[in-house]
Design a protein around this motif. Structure first.
Motif, PDB file in Angstrom:
ATOM      1  N   ALA A 401       0.824  -1.210   0.000  1.00 33.75           N
ATOM      2  CA  ALA A 401       0.000   0.000   0.000  1.00 33.75           C
ATOM      3  C   ALA A 401       0.855   1.256   0.000  1.00 33.75           C
ATOM      4  CB  ALA A 401      -0.939   0.004   1.196  1.00 33.75           C
ATOM      5  N   VAL A 457     -13.010 -15.481   4.541  1.00 34.96           N
ATOM      6  CA  VAL A 457     -12.602 -14.079   4.631  1.00 34.96           C
ATOM      7  C   VAL A 457     -11.284 -13.954   5.378  1.00 34.96           C
ATOM      8  CG1 VAL A 457     -13.254 -11.863   5.603  1.00 34.96           C
ATOM      9  CG2 VAL A 457     -14.933 -13.224   4.425  1.00 34.96           C
ATOM     10  N   TYR A 458     -11.028 -14.904   6.301  1.00 31.30           N
ATOM     11  CA  TYR A 458      -9.793 -14.834   7.078  1.00 31.30           C
ATOM     12  C   TYR A 458      -8.563 -14.820   6.166  1.00 31.30           C
ATOM     13  CZ  TYR A 458      -5.963 -16.265  10.030  1.00 31.30           C
ATOM     14  OH  TYR A 458      -4.757 -16.342  10.641  1.00 31.30           O
ATOM     15  N   LEU A 461      -8.408 -11.675   3.959  1.00 34.91           N
ATOM     16  CA  LEU A 461      -8.024 -10.481   4.725  1.00 34.91           C
ATOM     17  C   LEU A 461      -6.534 -10.484   5.034  1.00 34.91           C
ATOM     18  CD1 LEU A 461     -10.621  -9.604   7.466  1.00 34.91           C
ATOM     19  CD2 LEU A 461     -10.097  -8.426   5.359  1.00 34.91           C
ATOM     20  N   VAL A 464      -4.757  -8.536   2.717  1.00 31.55           N
ATOM     21  CA  VAL A 464      -4.970  -7.103   2.951  1.00 31.55           C
ATOM     22  C   VAL A 464      -4.121  -6.639   4.129  1.00 31.55           C
ATOM     23  CG1 VAL A 464      -6.702  -5.357   3.428  1.00 31.55           C
ATOM     24  CG2 VAL A 464      -7.297  -7.322   2.035  1.00 31.55           C
ATOM     25  N   VAL A 465      -4.038  -7.482   5.159  1.00 29.25           N
ATOM     26  CA  VAL A 465      -3.201  -7.138   6.311  1.00 29.25           C
ATOM     27  C   VAL A 465      -1.770  -6.902   5.859  1.00 29.25           C
ATOM     28  CG1 VAL A 465      -2.143  -8.071   8.406  1.00 29.25           C
ATOM     29  CG2 VAL A 465      -4.593  -8.303   8.056  1.00 29.25           C
ATOM     30  N   MET A 467      -0.648  -6.131   2.922  1.00 31.22           N
ATOM     31  CA  MET A 467      -0.491  -4.982   2.035  1.00 31.22           C
ATOM     32  C   MET A 467      -0.566  -3.667   2.785  1.00 31.22           C
ATOM     33  SD  MET A 467      -2.475  -5.851  -1.469  1.00 31.22           S
ATOM     34  CE  MET A 467      -4.084  -5.909  -0.711  1.00 31.22           C
ATOM     35  N   PHE A 468      -1.496  -3.583   3.729  1.00 29.76           N
ATOM     36  CA  PHE A 468      -1.772  -2.290   4.348  1.00 29.76           C
ATOM     37  C   PHE A 468      -1.126  -2.130   5.720  1.00 29.76           C
ATOM     38  CE2 PHE A 468      -4.956  -2.417   1.116  1.00 29.76           C
ATOM     39  CZ  PHE A 468      -5.157  -1.094   0.780  1.00 29.76           C
ATOM     40  N   MET A 469      -0.858  -3.237   6.403  1.00 26.75           N
ATOM     41  CA  MET A 469      -0.478  -3.101   7.800  1.00 26.75           C
ATOM     42  C   MET A 469       0.930  -3.575   8.095  1.00 26.75           C
ATOM     43  SD  MET A 469      -4.086  -4.345   9.309  1.00 26.75           S
ATOM     44  CE  MET A 469      -5.559  -3.820   8.452  1.00 26.75           C
ATOM     45  N   ARG A 470       1.656  -4.041   7.092  1.00 30.28           N
ATOM     46  CA  ARG A 470       3.032  -4.451   7.332  1.00 30.28           C
ATOM     47  C   ARG A 470       3.968  -3.423   6.711  1.00 30.28           C
ATOM     48  NH1 ARG A 470       3.789 -10.140   9.027  1.00 30.28           N
ATOM     49  NH2 ARG A 470       1.927 -10.352  10.304  1.00 30.28           N
TER      50      ARG A 470
END
Lengths: 519, 574
Positions: A401, A457-458, A461, A464-465, A467-470
């Protein structure tokens, strides 16, 4: 035997497939005149143009009345035209993502796109096939092209391992399908689906064992092709080993065509034999496929492999729709009314028509989401890492991200769509399938589907974790941009988001496309 | 209605999204610009939101400022929005928090500022959309979509364990709401015959109404009276409890009710200040709002049977939340658990099904948004200065931050329901409603009502205890930590952010009538609809039926293009 008079107009319904085969032939012929260093940029462009042209013709053909094609070996109906459209969408997007993939590997050749086009032509024709031998031939046309595509990159062991595995199991499943078809022919004396209904009912009285064996074998053959559990074993290895754009085409196109043919064959069979048996068969398959697909995807750290298991799970949701097709009231004989069910059908007629539309919409939604996701995977992978097996690790997505917000947004949209979260096309299509299942009374199966998709979904997601949160890992690779991959990403993201909010003309096409020949 | 009235709610809902598109094209290197644009967007949206609040006429039709156009006709759904008294009040709360949240995050959020403000704006649109949706599917879409920005907010800008908290929050809420989706589809399926089905709230509610009445009548009748039900009533008698359970579970997770509250402390503790404020201020209300709008009115008979059970859970939530607060050393966790306790009052007020209880519950929803939102905001200021959440790291702060302490005290008074603050009116009404309710009768023994009331009152006392205890430990006593000796007091921006909350605490505490007036019509209708489930309750048809605008043409399953006539199919080859 009298040979019939075929005129040019008889070939009109085959136009999408003819366009694709013509495109493939041009690619093959032009390749002959090129030296090793010539520019081959035109090849992808030609493929995409061919896909767009074939798709446009398919949309136009969707409004033709249902009719037999080539002496009844095939049919043209809105159902098959919609499927051709889905195949063309998958083909176009996969070809776009292949451009930089092949360039990075120095493997640009006309054969690659030609094989893709041949496979797609086979898919389109398979959706139209109305005769068991034709079904088999088209299954082979698309399969052999994809076997070759799977092993297209000859460096390293993985592609050849995947290609070999796919070929052995694919050939085995084709044989099972053929064996089942032979038994059905033995029981009914015809391979033509439309003509089979009456004799099938009679054969059920005289030789039920033969008919049941045939039906189960044909079902198993299709279950291999759509990767339903317990016939899914080949999927993760093949999806991982194949070149990513080919995986995209396999997950979208092959699955769509196989589902279309399966629906067509079993709708015919359902009229001849007890539909309750088909309901039990497909409910069991759906249950196993949804649960196993999602559970097996959860531990995957390899995104490409995770998407392979996710494609199994999605086959499970689609099978819920197929199961809902065969729900009948006690004593009611099976019928499918298509678009007219909404005005003059019973409650179950409506449910079955909804199920058919759900399957079609789901295939379109899955094509956009999955091909987009695979395009993203191919944009991030590097050839050097393939042998080590780290080319598709979740770590690749760390901090995406920050580095490419647009890519991360696109991938997030694909993941949410695959997970069935609104407002995406994935939610709307899942809703349509589950709505049909509830309408048909398959509450238990729906609840299993909903809960397993919550488990799914786990793992979506988790991407997404990352991409956006690491944070961006140190020494991360340089992300090369390529116009064609980005075009594929933009198109599929737009479709995933916009079609999830505004239905546009697709809804009209869907209502139209629930008309199957002879129903 | 004028063009402006017709589109006022559209404007309120989608203005943040339009500005999000603007923020998207702004350069990420200029955070000040992004903050300003977002703040202006929220402020303009607040102006339109207040306008909508004032345009709502308490004595008028139930749903006002309606707008409806076809949308996914194939599903039998339409884009249908409108507000009743409760929805417009919660809408006011949401647009009120919007600009303040932006101000509160000015220095708190220091990285990936553009994405943060995008998430804020999108979140605002989804929350407002859920509040105004009059189509159940549309509501569901917004209800789910709001998880995504909130998930990112917790996961990207949160504290140490943010990823775990974000995923837990998302999956917990999603699992509940997916089951609700199955129930929604089932209700859609049973409420009307094939061909005329619709996801519209009015169609679903009115479609089930007669059946609900029959079920209630037979359940109040002699043994076996329900065996003779037929058709839809029979379906509702068999499946109603399950459908209610699916709705109730989804909303109970969102509220959150004990024992499905476990995601909340994690999410609150890890979320950035803006996330906590919005989560406490608005998102938890989606749960109570869902019970009020959907779960109870659609299944009054099942709700009537489940009332004692849910009331027990609410009371446990009130007391358990308060006891957990007493045991906390982490301030943010304490505020989070106080939300569990306070939302228990909201639920108890709804479940009491008395005029006082429902009014108090609705008012408490607004109060909790104001007071807990402000508590998280104030704690956020403290956290920015000290980067600690532990009470033990503070003490005697009042000496160095007097203005801050004063503001915190006022909000604390509101939270513990001191008379003169807004919290008092809400909690008092809820307790009054509980004592006057028939919860005991529903639970099998009339004396139990007092037990419910007594435990709820115990929660009020405990609430005062934990809040004041926390205030004492943090603000008073000696300045034991050297680090705290030079803490800055609130600056102008921080003061201006808190000021609206303090004003609202006073205004809502001293002049509740304008707010209550707008809640009253919703309260009356909610009570009438909930009492459809009470055997022998008076029939108030004018209050019970849902009247909404209709689409110009039938929206159900209309084929956009003519289907292929079957006669065109050529005869089969032999």
């Amino acid at each position: 035997m009298n040979l019939p008079n075929l005129v040019l107009a008889d070939f009109l319904p085959l136009l999408p497939a003819i366009i694709m085969v013509a495109g493939a032939s041009i690619l093959l012929l032009s390749e002959v005149f090129l030296s090793a260093t010539s520019s081959r940029a035109y090849q992808a462009v030609l493929t995409v143009v061919t896909a767009v042209a074939a798709g446009a013709v398919a949309v136009a053909l969707m409004f033709e009345p249902p009719q037999e094609v080539l002496l009844g070996f095939g049919v043209l109906d809105p159902f098959s035209s919609f499927l051709t459209l889905v195949v063309c969408v998958g083909l176009g997007l996969a070809a776009l993502s292949a451009v930089s993939f092949l360039r990075k590997r120095g493997a640009e050749r006309g054969e690659f796109y030609a094989l893709m086009l041949f496979a797609s032509a086979g898919m389109s024709l398979l959706a139209m096939s109305n005769e068991l031998i034709t079904v088999f031939v088209n299954v082979e046309v698309l399969s052999i092209a994809t076997y070759a595509l799977t092993a297209y990159l000859r460096r390293g062991t993985r592609p050849s391992e995947a290609g070999f595995k796919y070929f052995i199991l694919g050939a085995f499943s084709s044989a099972v399908l053929l064996y089942g078809a032979a038994l059905l022919y033995g029981a009914t004396g015809t391979t033509q689906l439309t003509a089979m209904v009456g004799p099938l009912g009679a054969a059920m009285q005289s030789q039920p064992g033969l008919v049941y064996t045939g039906v189960v074998l044909v079902g198993a053959g299709f279950a291999f092709k759509v990767a339903a559990v317990p016939f899914h074993m080949w999927t993760p290895d093949v999806y991982e080993g194949a070149p990513t754009p080919v995986t995209a085409l396999m997950s979208a196109g092959v699955k769509a065509a196989a589902f279309a043919s399966m629906v067509r064959v079993f709708i015919t069979v359902g009229k001849g034999i007890d539909p309750q048996m088909l309901l039990a068969l497909f409910s069991t398959l759906a249950f196993l496929t949804m649960v196993a697909g999602n559970l097996l995807a959860i531990p995957q750290r390899n995104v490409k492999r995770m998407l392979a298991y996710s494609s199994i799970a999605h086959a499970g949701y689609l099978l819920v729709g197929v199961a809902a097709l065969f729900v009948t009231a006690p004593g009611e004989s099976f019928r499918l009314l298509g678009a007219s069910a909404l005005t003059g059908g019973t409650a179950l007629d409506v449910a079955r028509a909804e199920a058919l539309r759900g399957i079609l919409y789901y295939l379109l939604a899955y094509t956009f989401s999955a091909v987009g996701a695979f395009a993203m995977v191919s944009a991030l992978e590097r050839r050097e890492d393939e042998e080590k097996g780290t080319a598709w690790d979740l770590e690749r997505f760390s901090g995406l991200a920050q580095r490419r917000p647009g890519w991360a947004f696109a991938m997030a949209a694909f993941m949410l769509s695959l997970g069935g979260i609104p407002p995406t096309i994935g939610f709307m299509s899942k809703l349509l399938i589950f709505q049909a299942a509830v309408d048909a009374g398959l509450i238990g199966l729906t609840i299993v589907g909903v809960l397993s998709s919550a488990a799914g979904v786990y793992y979506y997601l988790r991407v997404v974790v990352y991409m956006f949160m690491r944070p961006v890992p140190e020494g991360a690779q340089v992300l090369e941009r390529s116009w064609s991959t980005e075009l594929a990403l933009v198109l599929s993201t737009a479709a995933v988001v916009v079609l999830g909010i505004i239905p546009g003309p697709v809804m009209g096409w869907l209502v139209q496309a629930s008309t199957i020949f002879g129903q | 209605m004028s063009f402006f009235d017709t589109h006022l709610l559209n404007l309120v809902v989608f203005l943040p999204l339009v500005f999000a598109a603007l923020v998207l094209v702004l350069p990420g290197s200029e955070p000040g610009q992004i903050r300003t644009v977002t703040f202006i967007a929220m402020l303009v949206d607040a102006v339109f939101g207040v306008w909508a609040y004032l345009r709502y006429v308490p004595g008028g039709p139930e749903f006002q400022l309606e707008y409806r156009v076809p949308w996914f006709e194939m599903f039998g759904t339409s884009y249908h929005i409108g507000v009743d008294g409760l929805a417009v009040s919660l809408l006011l709360l949401t647009v009120f928090l919007g600009p303040l949240v932006v101000l509160a995050s000015t220095t708190y959020i220091s990285h990936r500022i553009k994405e943060f403000h995008l998430a804020l704006l999108v979140l605002q649109t989804t929350m407002l959309g859920a509040l105004v949706s009059l189509d159940v599917l549309l509501f569901y879409v917004f209800f789910e979509a709001m998880l995504i920005p909130m998930y990112l907010m917790v996961g990207v800008w949160g504290a140490e364990d943010r990823q775990m908290a974000a995923v837990k929050f998302f999956l917990y809420t999603l699992a509940g709401s997916l089951l609700m989706l199955v129930a929604i589809i089932a209700v859609y399926f049973i409420s009307a015959p094939a061909g005329s089905r619709s996801f519209d709230y009015a169609a679903l509610y009115n479609g089930l109404l007669d059946a609900n009445r029959q079920v209630t009548a037979c359940m109040g009748g002699p043994q076996g009276a329900c065996d003779s039900l037929s058709g839809l009533a029979r379906t509702m008698h068999t499946w109603g409890p399950w459908l209610f359970a699916a709705f109730a579970l989804a909303f109970a997770i969102k509220v959150p009710m004990w024992p499905v509250h476990t995601w909340l402390p994690d999410a609150h503790v890890q979320a950035p200040v803006a996330g906590s404020m919005i989560l406490a201020g608005v998102m938890l209300k989606m749960g109570t709002f869902g019970f009020w709008r959907f779960a109870i009115p659609l299944f009054p008979a099942a709700a009537q049977n489940a009332r004692p059970f849910l009331a027990v859970l609410s009371v446990i939530g009130i007391v358990y939340g308060a006891l957990m607060c007493l045991a906390q050393r982490d301030i943010k966790k304490l505020i989070a658990y106080s939300s569990v306790s306070h939302l228990g009052y909201c639920m108890l007020g709804i479940l009491a099904v008395t005029a006082e209880g429902a009014t108090g519950s609705a008012y408490q929803m607004l109060n909790h948004g104001v007071s807990t939102g402000a508590l998280f905001l104030l704690f956020g200021f403290l956290y920015e200065r000290r980067h600690s959440r532990l009470m033990a790291d503070f003490g005697g702060i009042a000496k160095v931050m007097p203005v801050f302490t004063a503001a915190f005290l006022i909000i604390t008074f509101s939270s513990v329901a001191v008379p003169g603050t807004n919290g008092f009116i809400g909690e008092f009404l809820v307790l009054l409603g509980t004592f006057k309710s028939d919860l005991g009768v529903a639970a099998g023994n009339p004396h139990l009502t007092v037990v419910f009331g007594a435990f709820a009152t115990l929660g009020v006392i405990l609430g005062a205890a934990y809040m004041l205890w926390m205030v004492q430990k943090v603000f008073f006593g000696g300045l034991t930590h050297r680090e705290n000796q030079h803490l800055r007091d609130m600056n102008l921006r921080e003061g201006l952010t808190v000021l609206p909350f303090i004003i609202l605490v006073g205004v809502m505490g001293l002049m509740p009538q304008p707010f209550l007036d707008r809640l009253a019509p919703s309260t009356d209708r909610f009570l009438a609809r909930a009492r459809v489930g009470t055997p022998g309750a008076p029939v108030q048809d004018d209050q019970v039926r849902v009247e909404v605008m209709s689409l110009p043409s039938s929206i159900t399953a209309a084929a956009p293009s003519a289907p292929v006539p079957l006669a065109a199919v050529p005869s089969q080859r032999q």
